[in-house]
Design an enzyme around this catalytic site. Structure first.
Site, PDB file in Angstrom:
ATOM      1  N   TYR A 288      -0.162 -83.591  60.807  1.00  0.00           N
ATOM      2  CA  TYR A 288      -0.056 -83.087  59.442  1.00  0.00           C
ATOM      3  C   TYR A 288       0.210 -84.239  58.477  1.00  0.00           C
ATOM      4  O   TYR A 288       1.194 -84.974  58.611  1.00  0.00           O
ATOM      5  CB  TYR A 288       1.066 -82.054  59.324  1.00  0.00           C
ATOM      6  CG  TYR A 288       0.782 -80.732  60.016  1.00  0.00           C
ATOM      7  CD1 TYR A 288      -0.501 -80.400  60.464  1.00  0.00           C
ATOM      8  CD2 TYR A 288       1.803 -79.801  60.217  1.00  0.00           C
ATOM      9  CE1 TYR A 288      -0.747 -79.186  61.093  1.00  0.00           C
ATOM     10  CE2 TYR A 288       1.565 -78.585  60.836  1.00  0.00           C
ATOM     11  CZ  TYR A 288       0.284 -78.290  61.276  1.00  0.00           C
ATOM     12  OH  TYR A 288       0.038 -77.091  61.899  1.00  0.00           O
TER      13      TYR A 288
ATOM     14  N   GLY B  68     -10.002 -65.785  56.808  1.00  0.00           N
ATOM     15  CA  GLY B  68     -10.698 -66.238  58.012  1.00  0.00           C
ATOM     16  C   GLY B  68     -10.256 -67.643  58.343  1.00  0.00           C
ATOM     17  O   GLY B  68      -9.141 -68.050  57.988  1.00  0.00           O
ATOM     18  N   PHE B  69     -11.118 -68.407  58.979  1.00  0.00           N
ATOM     19  CA  PHE B  69     -10.767 -69.766  59.376  1.00  0.00           C
ATOM     20  C   PHE B  69     -10.834 -70.674  58.150  1.00  0.00           C
ATOM     21  O   PHE B  69     -11.870 -71.249  57.830  1.00  0.00           O
ATOM     22  CB  PHE B  69     -11.702 -70.263  60.479  1.00  0.00           C
ATOM     23  CG  PHE B  69     -11.287 -71.594  61.060  1.00  0.00           C
ATOM     24  CD1 PHE B  69     -10.145 -71.696  61.842  1.00  0.00           C
ATOM     25  CD2 PHE B  69     -12.038 -72.726  60.826  1.00  0.00           C
ATOM     26  CE1 PHE B  69      -9.766 -72.920  62.367  1.00  0.00           C
ATOM     27  CE2 PHE B  69     -11.668 -73.954  61.361  1.00  0.00           C
ATOM     28  CZ  PHE B  69     -10.526 -74.053  62.127  1.00  0.00           C
TER      29      PHE B  69
END
Length: 310
Positions: free
Chosen positions: A52, A225-226
């Site tokens: 990250y 969604g993705f």
């Protein structure tokens, strides 16, 4: 804030988690305000990953720099991080050397002596379970990691790991939201000749986790969604938002709380992993922790999201 058991352990954790994926460009004051809002809402569980940020361990480092936790303050919170993804190739690496090196980097970045939970971040097709087991054993014996789990793993991939790994896998972090819920909706359409009933990813991961005492952590709980955008307030989800708005008015909470409550209502005892960096949204989402939707309300949301219910 309602709590759930962490996997098969006797440790209680909040059913809402504060995700730290997007704090890279936040100031120290902004990070402190975000964490403060989470703590005030009853969230003492913070989710990280070594990838990250714009460089390895960047979000972990920003978290530690902003908070500068004393040992006593560190002991009051749960820090979870993930390892296994390599951004610039070879893409995924569950080798002993990589996992140990990644954890050492996380410990330095987070300025802590231990990680409460380490997750394998997405599956590695070249995984050698014995290598993972050796890494887990050494990290546990050294006191550097206290619990282990996975992310985005199928039932068979977990079974494969368990042929060598001796520690219980306490969590599986999976994408889940009202409109993006194949791990729930597939079972609702069993024995129906429609796409929703098609078994994917070996099928039954939610039931599998319940049977084996693995806590499901729902990531992107407000995404359609993705990484396709938030469904709350989106015109293409007008029917779903109408139901959400009605329930928000009934329970006197913001709509984001209802999106949280749909997940926390499930008897699997799931955790909702928030990705927002807006303190007000953390506060609002956390209000869904204790809302126990009725069965008709839960199914109304599910149907409004476009899932077929016989």
């Amino acid at each position: 804030m309602r709590t759930v058991l962490l996997g098969p352990t006797d440790t209680l954790v909040p059913n809402v988690v504060a995700g730290m994926m997007r704090i890279t460009d936040k100031t120290d004051d902004e990070i402190r305000a975000l964490v403060s809002a989470a703590r005030e809402a009853g969230i003492d569980f913070f989710d990280h990953a070594d990838i990250y940020g714009d460089e390895p361990h960047q979000c972990e480092r920003r978290f530690a720099e902003a908070l500068r936790l004393s040992p006593a303050e560190r002991a009051e919170i749960t820090i979870q991080t993930k390892a296994g993804i390599v951004k610039d190739g070879p893409y995924f690496d569950f080798s002993y050397e990589h996992l140990v090196r990644a954890v050492e980097g996380s410990l330095r970045a987070l300025r802590t002596d231990y990680i409460d939970i380490l997750l394998l971040h997405r599956p590695d097709a070249l995984v050698e379970p014995e290598e993972v087991a050796r890494a887990f054993d050494d990290l546990e014996v050294a006191g550097k990691v206290r619990n282990f789990g996975v992310s985005n793993h199928t039932p068979r991939q977990i079974d494969l790991l368990r042929t060598a790994v001796r520690q219980p896998l306490v969590a599986n972090q999976l994408q889940l939201s009202i409109p993006h819920s194949p791990i729930v909706a597939q079972g609702l359409a069993a024995n129906m000749d429609i796409d929703q009933s098609v078994t994917r990813d070996a099928g039954g991961i939610l039931d599998y986790c319940r049977v084996h005492g693995i806590t499901v952590q729902a990531w992107s709980p407000f995404q359609a969604g993705f990484f396709t955008g938030v469904f709350l307030g989106a015109p293409e989800y007008a029917e779903l938002n109408a139901v959400i708005d009605d329930l928000a008015a009934k329970y006197d909470v913001p709509p984001i709380a209802i999106a949280t409550a749909w997940i926390t209502r499930h008897p699997a005892g799931m955790q909702v992993v928030l990705g927002t960096t807006t303190p007000e949204r953390v506060t609002g989402a956390a209000l869904g922790s204790d809302i126990r939707l009725t069965r008709p309300e839960w199914y109304a949301l599910t149907r409004a999201a476009g899932h077929r219910i016989p």
